[in-house]
Scaffold this motif. Structure first.
Motif, PDB file in Angstrom:
ATOM      1  N   THR A  27       0.077 -28.628  -0.330  1.00  0.00           N
ATOM      2  CA  THR A  27      -1.147 -29.308  -0.731  1.00  0.00           C
ATOM      3  C   THR A  27      -1.343 -29.244  -2.243  1.00  0.00           C
ATOM      4  OG1 THR A  27      -2.134 -28.810   1.414  1.00  0.00           O
ATOM      5  CG2 THR A  27      -3.635 -29.425  -0.355  1.00  0.00           C
ATOM      6  N   ILE A  28      -1.095 -28.106  -2.839  1.00  0.00           N
ATOM      7  CA  ILE A  28      -1.210 -27.987  -4.297  1.00  0.00           C
ATOM      8  C   ILE A  28      -0.146 -28.842  -4.980  1.00  0.00           C
ATOM      9  CG2 ILE A  28      -0.925 -26.393  -6.234  1.00  0.00           C
ATOM     10  CD1 ILE A  28      -2.332 -24.279  -4.512  1.00  0.00           C
ATOM     11  N   GLY A  29       1.057 -28.849  -4.454  1.00  0.00           N
ATOM     12  CA  GLY A  29       2.115 -29.685  -5.020  1.00  0.00           C
ATOM     13  C   GLY A  29       1.763 -31.162  -4.998  1.00  0.00           C
ATOM     14  N   CYS A  30       1.137 -31.624  -3.927  1.00  0.00           N
ATOM     15  CA  CYS A  30       0.710 -33.024  -3.857  1.00  0.00           C
ATOM     16  C   CYS A  30      -0.458 -33.283  -4.794  1.00  0.00           C
ATOM     17  CB  CYS A  30       0.334 -33.390  -2.429  1.00  0.00           C
ATOM     18  SG  CYS A  30       1.743 -33.544  -1.338  1.00  0.00           S
ATOM     19  N   SER A  31      -1.361 -32.342  -4.924  1.00  0.00           N
ATOM     20  CA  SER A  31      -2.510 -32.511  -5.814  1.00  0.00           C
ATOM     21  C   SER A  31      -2.087 -32.581  -7.275  1.00  0.00           C
ATOM     22  CB  SER A  31      -3.510 -31.370  -5.630  1.00  0.00           C
ATOM     23  OG  SER A  31      -4.062 -31.422  -4.340  1.00  0.00           O
ATOM     24  N   LEU A  32      -1.022 -31.881  -7.621  1.00  0.00           N
ATOM     25  CA  LEU A  32      -0.523 -31.894  -8.995  1.00  0.00           C
ATOM     26  C   LEU A  32       0.553 -32.962  -9.213  1.00  0.00           C
ATOM     27  CD1 LEU A  32      -0.230 -28.039  -9.578  1.00  0.00           C
ATOM     28  CD2 LEU A  32      -2.032 -29.582 -10.380  1.00  0.00           C
ATOM     29  N   ASP A  33       0.757 -33.824  -8.241  1.00  0.00           N
ATOM     30  CA  ASP A  33       1.757 -34.903  -8.287  1.00  0.00           C
ATOM     31  C   ASP A  33       3.179 -34.387  -8.496  1.00  0.00           C
ATOM     32  OD1 ASP A  33      -0.029 -36.954  -7.788  1.00  0.00           O
ATOM     33  OD2 ASP A  33      -0.589 -37.121  -9.901  1.00  0.00           O
ATOM     34  N   ILE A  34       3.462 -33.208  -7.985  1.00  0.00           N
ATOM     35  CA  ILE A  34       4.824 -32.673  -7.997  1.00  0.00           C
ATOM     36  C   ILE A  34       5.572 -33.208  -6.776  1.00  0.00           C
ATOM     37  CG2 ILE A  34       6.195 -30.556  -7.833  1.00  0.00           C
ATOM     38  CD1 ILE A  34       3.858 -29.143  -9.281  1.00  0.00           C
ATOM     39  N   ILE A  35       4.853 -33.339  -5.672  1.00  0.00           N
ATOM     40  CA  ILE A  35       5.388 -33.848  -4.418  1.00  0.00           C
ATOM     41  C   ILE A  35       4.606 -35.103  -4.062  1.00  0.00           C
ATOM     42  CG2 ILE A  35       5.807 -33.348  -1.976  1.00  0.00           C
ATOM     43  CD1 ILE A  35       5.467 -30.368  -2.689  1.00  0.00           C
ATOM     44  N   SER A  36       5.288 -36.117  -3.609  1.00  0.00           N
ATOM     45  CA  SER A  36       4.616 -37.340  -3.183  1.00  0.00           C
ATOM     46  C   SER A  36       4.298 -37.259  -1.691  1.00  0.00           C
ATOM     47  CB  SER A  36       5.508 -38.548  -3.445  1.00  0.00           C
ATOM     48  OG  SER A  36       4.938 -39.701  -2.885  1.00  0.00           O
ATOM     49  N   PRO A  37       3.062 -37.570  -1.294  1.00  0.00           N
ATOM     50  CA  PRO A  37       2.743 -37.543   0.138  1.00  0.00           C
ATOM     51  C   PRO A  37       3.601 -38.507   0.954  1.00  0.00           C
ATOM     52  CG  PRO A  37       0.732 -37.612  -1.155  1.00  0.00           C
ATOM     53  CD  PRO A  37       1.866 -37.815  -2.108  1.00  0.00           C
ATOM     54  N   SER A  38       4.112 -39.553   0.329  1.00  0.00           N
ATOM     55  CA  SER A  38       4.965 -40.497   1.068  1.00  0.00           C
ATOM     56  C   SER A  38       6.304 -39.868   1.448  1.00  0.00           C
ATOM     57  CB  SER A  38       5.194 -41.765   0.248  1.00  0.00           C
ATOM     58  OG  SER A  38       5.891 -41.476  -0.937  1.00  0.00           O
ATOM     59  N   ASN A  39       6.664 -38.756   0.819  1.00  0.00           N
ATOM     60  CA  ASN A  39       7.889 -38.041   1.191  1.00  0.00           C
ATOM     61  C   ASN A  39       7.663 -37.050   2.320  1.00  0.00           C
ATOM     62  OD1 ASN A  39       9.467 -39.305  -0.717  1.00  0.00           O
ATOM     63  ND2 ASN A  39       8.995 -37.797  -2.282  1.00  0.00           N
ATOM     64  N   LEU A  40       6.424 -36.904   2.765  1.00  0.00           N
ATOM     65  CA  LEU A  40       6.100 -35.886   3.755  1.00  0.00           C
ATOM     66  C   LEU A  40       5.780 -36.444   5.143  1.00  0.00           C
ATOM     67  CD1 LEU A  40       3.764 -33.691   1.534  1.00  0.00           C
ATOM     68  CD2 LEU A  40       6.191 -33.375   1.964  1.00  0.00           C
ATOM     69  N   TYR A  41       5.334 -37.681   5.205  1.00  0.00           N
ATOM     70  CA  TYR A  41       4.878 -38.194   6.499  1.00  0.00           C
ATOM     71  C   TYR A  41       6.036 -38.367   7.468  1.00  0.00           C
ATOM     72  CZ  TYR A  41       6.482 -42.991   5.652  1.00  0.00           C
ATOM     73  OH  TYR A  41       7.246 -44.102   5.435  1.00  0.00           O
ATOM     74  N   LEU A  42       5.705 -38.350   8.760  1.00  0.00           N
ATOM     75  CA  LEU A  42       6.729 -38.454   9.803  1.00  0.00           C
ATOM     76  C   LEU A  42       7.069 -39.920  10.042  1.00  0.00           C
ATOM     77  CD1 LEU A  42       8.511 -37.148  11.915  1.00  0.00           C
ATOM     78  CD2 LEU A  42       6.599 -37.252  13.509  1.00  0.00           C
ATOM     79  N   ASN A  43       8.299 -40.277   9.776  1.00  0.00           N
ATOM     80  CA  ASN A  43       8.805 -41.619  10.012  1.00  0.00           C
ATOM     81  C   ASN A  43      10.095 -41.472  10.821  1.00  0.00           C
ATOM     82  OD1 ASN A  43      10.001 -44.144   9.910  1.00  0.00           O
ATOM     83  ND2 ASN A  43       9.298 -44.562   7.829  1.00  0.00           N
ATOM     84  N   PRO A  44      10.032 -41.740  12.115  1.00  0.00           N
ATOM     85  CA  PRO A  44      11.205 -41.523  12.965  1.00  0.00           C
ATOM     86  C   PRO A  44      12.442 -42.298  12.517  1.00  0.00           C
ATOM     87  CG  PRO A  44       9.261 -41.868  14.308  1.00  0.00           C
ATOM     88  CD  PRO A  44       8.860 -42.157  12.896  1.00  0.00           C
ATOM     89  N   LYS A  45      12.259 -43.498  11.950  1.00  0.00           N
ATOM     90  CA  LYS A  45      13.410 -44.280  11.494  1.00  0.00           C
ATOM     91  C   LYS A  45      14.137 -43.560  10.362  1.00  0.00           C
ATOM     92  CE  LYS A  45      11.575 -48.765  12.789  1.00  0.00           C
ATOM     93  NZ  LYS A  45      11.136 -50.081  12.332  1.00  0.00           N
ATOM     94  N   LEU A  46      13.382 -42.986   9.432  1.00  0.00           N
ATOM     95  CA  LEU A  46      14.006 -42.269   8.323  1.00  0.00           C
ATOM     96  C   LEU A  46      14.672 -40.978   8.792  1.00  0.00           C
ATOM     97  CD1 LEU A  46      11.369 -42.762   5.490  1.00  0.00           C
ATOM     98  CD2 LEU A  46      13.582 -43.886   5.739  1.00  0.00           C
ATOM     99  N   VAL A  47      14.103 -40.357   9.811  1.00  0.00           N
ATOM    100  CA  VAL A  47      14.698 -39.124  10.343  1.00  0.00           C
ATOM    101  C   VAL A  47      16.045 -39.435  10.988  1.00  0.00           C
ATOM    102  CG1 VAL A  47      14.438 -37.281  12.045  1.00  0.00           C
ATOM    103  CG2 VAL A  47      12.481 -37.965  10.667  1.00  0.00           C
ATOM    104  N   MET A  48      16.102 -40.494  11.773  1.00  0.00           N
ATOM    105  CA  MET A  48      17.325 -40.806  12.509  1.00  0.00           C
ATOM    106  C   MET A  48      18.384 -41.505  11.643  1.00  0.00           C
ATOM    107  SD  MET A  48      17.051 -39.541  15.331  1.00  0.00           S
ATOM    108  CE  MET A  48      15.903 -38.901  16.463  1.00  0.00           C
ATOM    109  N   LYS A  49      17.967 -42.441  10.797  1.00  0.00           N
ATOM    110  CA  LYS A  49      18.946 -43.224  10.035  1.00  0.00           C
ATOM    111  C   LYS A  49      19.363 -42.556   8.730  1.00  0.00           C
ATOM    112  CE  LYS A  49      17.751 -47.666  11.971  1.00  0.00           C
ATOM    113  NZ  LYS A  49      17.354 -49.044  11.734  1.00  0.00           N
TER     114      LYS A  49
END
Length: 73
Positions: A27-49
């Motif tokens: 949460t702190i990493g996302c708040s400081l823009d170190i980590i993008s929330p779009s890299n964290l959400y669950l996307n089954p297509k990205l997990v499998m492919k």
């Protein structure tokens, strides 16, 4: 006061302590823009492919960016 928080943290079971630490760091990493929330959400297509297996775990660690309370609070 700091000693009480440290004692409380050390008395937690290791799994709970690990989860709380990972959630706070994410949460702190996302708040400081170190980590993008779009890299964290669950996307089954990205997990499998694309074999992005971290998405199976990280979606449970991020809650939202820290900031002001929403209106109405």
């Amino acid at each position: 006061m700091a000693q009480a928080v440290e004692d409380w943290y050390k008395q937690m079971p290791i799994i709970t302590r690990s989860y709380v630490t990972a959630a706070v760091v994410t949460t702190i990493g996302c708040s400081l823009d170190i980590i993008s929330p779009s890299n964290l959400y669950l996307n089954p297509k990205l997990v499998m492919k694309n074999y992005e297996f971290w998405r199976l775990v990280t979606n449970f660690l991020y809650f939202r960016k820290m900031g002001k309370f929403p209106s109405g609070c």
